[in-house]
Design an enzyme around this catalytic site. Structure first.
Site, PDB file in Angstrom:
ATOM      1  N   ALA A  45       0.831  -1.205   0.000  1.00 29.61           N
ATOM      2  CA  ALA A  45       0.000   0.000   0.000  1.00 29.61           C
ATOM      3  C   ALA A  45       0.867   1.256   0.000  1.00 29.61           C
ATOM      4  O   ALA A  45       0.559   2.229  -0.681  1.00 29.61           O
ATOM      5  CB  ALA A  45      -0.940  -0.004   1.203  1.00 29.61           C
ATOM      6  N   GLU A  46       1.934   1.267   0.791  1.00 29.47           N
ATOM      7  CA  GLU A  46       2.848   2.403   0.802  1.00 29.47           C
ATOM      8  C   GLU A  46       4.285   1.961   0.990  1.00 29.47           C
ATOM      9  O   GLU A  46       4.557   0.985   1.705  1.00 29.47           O
ATOM     10  CB  GLU A  46       2.507   3.386   1.932  1.00 29.47           C
ATOM     11  CG  GLU A  46       1.850   4.680   1.472  1.00 29.47           C
ATOM     12  CD  GLU A  46       0.351   4.546   1.398  1.00 29.47           C
ATOM     13  OE1 GLU A  46      -0.277   5.387   0.743  1.00 29.47           O
ATOM     14  OE2 GLU A  46      -0.185   3.603   1.984  1.00 29.47           O
TER      15      GLU A  46
END
Length: 267
Positions: A45-46
């Protein structure tokens, strides 16, 4: 060229839960397109990248990339970055300060091992109309909707939140960074949520710190209390201890290291 890389599960006290983030310490910034390529390769996601601030031992510049775009604020990857600094890189300060597109963000250690994020509050505002694609995307009709940086859809129960099976193509048409769905919790959990971000390359984010900068002001006003327990009820799940302090939101959680390695970049 080799760069260190850590993968940390944030907002959980055991691996294979919470929200995995990659953390890449740098001595100086790489080109933005190269950081974006690393984030796409990591496919989490990040991915967080940080650089020490000159002349300080406890201040850093911090940026976050999804597999598709750079974002202005990310909670779980900030928690993961602080965990790497405290656990692996010898940080000894009581508080670390990260300078970001969203201003200074502070992370402190608690005696029980939790880390506390100090983020700006982003109170959402009610919306009168459902944006195009929302109900088709959620395949459900919320009780009410609000808007901050993300769109918030409020439901009646945790069971409804858990049962949602969104249509991501339709949700991707909703012109917000992400769609947060939330409802009251049960027992010692004040509220639950999930987060969908197909527009930024994250169909469902397991645990979303930045979402709680919007959710905490909403639930604090609704429940008449400033200290709140929150749970994000994704498949991996995660827990947050939250507090509204004026224009700031404090979010505490655990983090655990899953792996340490190196990135091999072309010379």
């Amino acid at each position: 060229m080799s760069l260190p890389l850590y993968q940390v599960d944030a907002f959980t006290d055991h691996i294979f839960a919470g929200n995995p983030a990659a953390v890449c310490p740098l001595r100086e910034w790489l080109p933005a397109e190269q950081m974006q390529a690393i984030a796409a390769e990591n496919n989490l996601a990040e991915t967080a990248f940080f650089v020490p601030r000159a002349g300080t031992a406890d201040e850093f510049e911090l940026r976050w990339f999804t597999p598709a775009v750079e974002v202005a604020l990310c909670g779980h990857a900030t928690l993961a970055t602080a965990h790497v600094l405290f656990r692996h890189l010898g940080a000894t300060a009581a508080v670390l300060t990260f300078h970001s597109q969203s201003g200074p963000l502070r992370v402190s250690q608690q005696p029980d091992g939790r880390l506390t994020l100090d983020f700006p509050a982003q109170p959402p505002q009610p919306l009168a109309q459902h944006p195009d694609g929302l109900t088709d995307g959620l395949r459900a009709v919320p009780l009410s909707i609000l808007a901050g940086p993300d769109l918030i859809a409020v439901f009646d129960s945790e069971a409804e939140i858990r049962a949602l099976r969104p249509h991501m193509q339709h949700l991707g048409k909703v012109e917000y960074r992400g769609i947060i769905v939330t409802a009251p919790g049960a027992g010692d959990i004040d509220f639950v949520s999930r987060f969908f971000g197909p527009r930024v390359g994250v169909p469902e984010d397991p645990v979303t710190g930045s979402a709680h900068t919007q959710l905490v002001p909403y639930w604090a006003a609704r429940l008449g209390k400033t200290r709140l327990r929150a749970r994000q009820v994704s498949a991996r799940g995660g827990d947050l201890w939250c507090e509204l302090q004026g224009e700031r939101v404090l979010m505490s959680g655990y983090a655990v290291t899953y792996l340490r390695g190196e990135i091999e970049l072309p010379a």
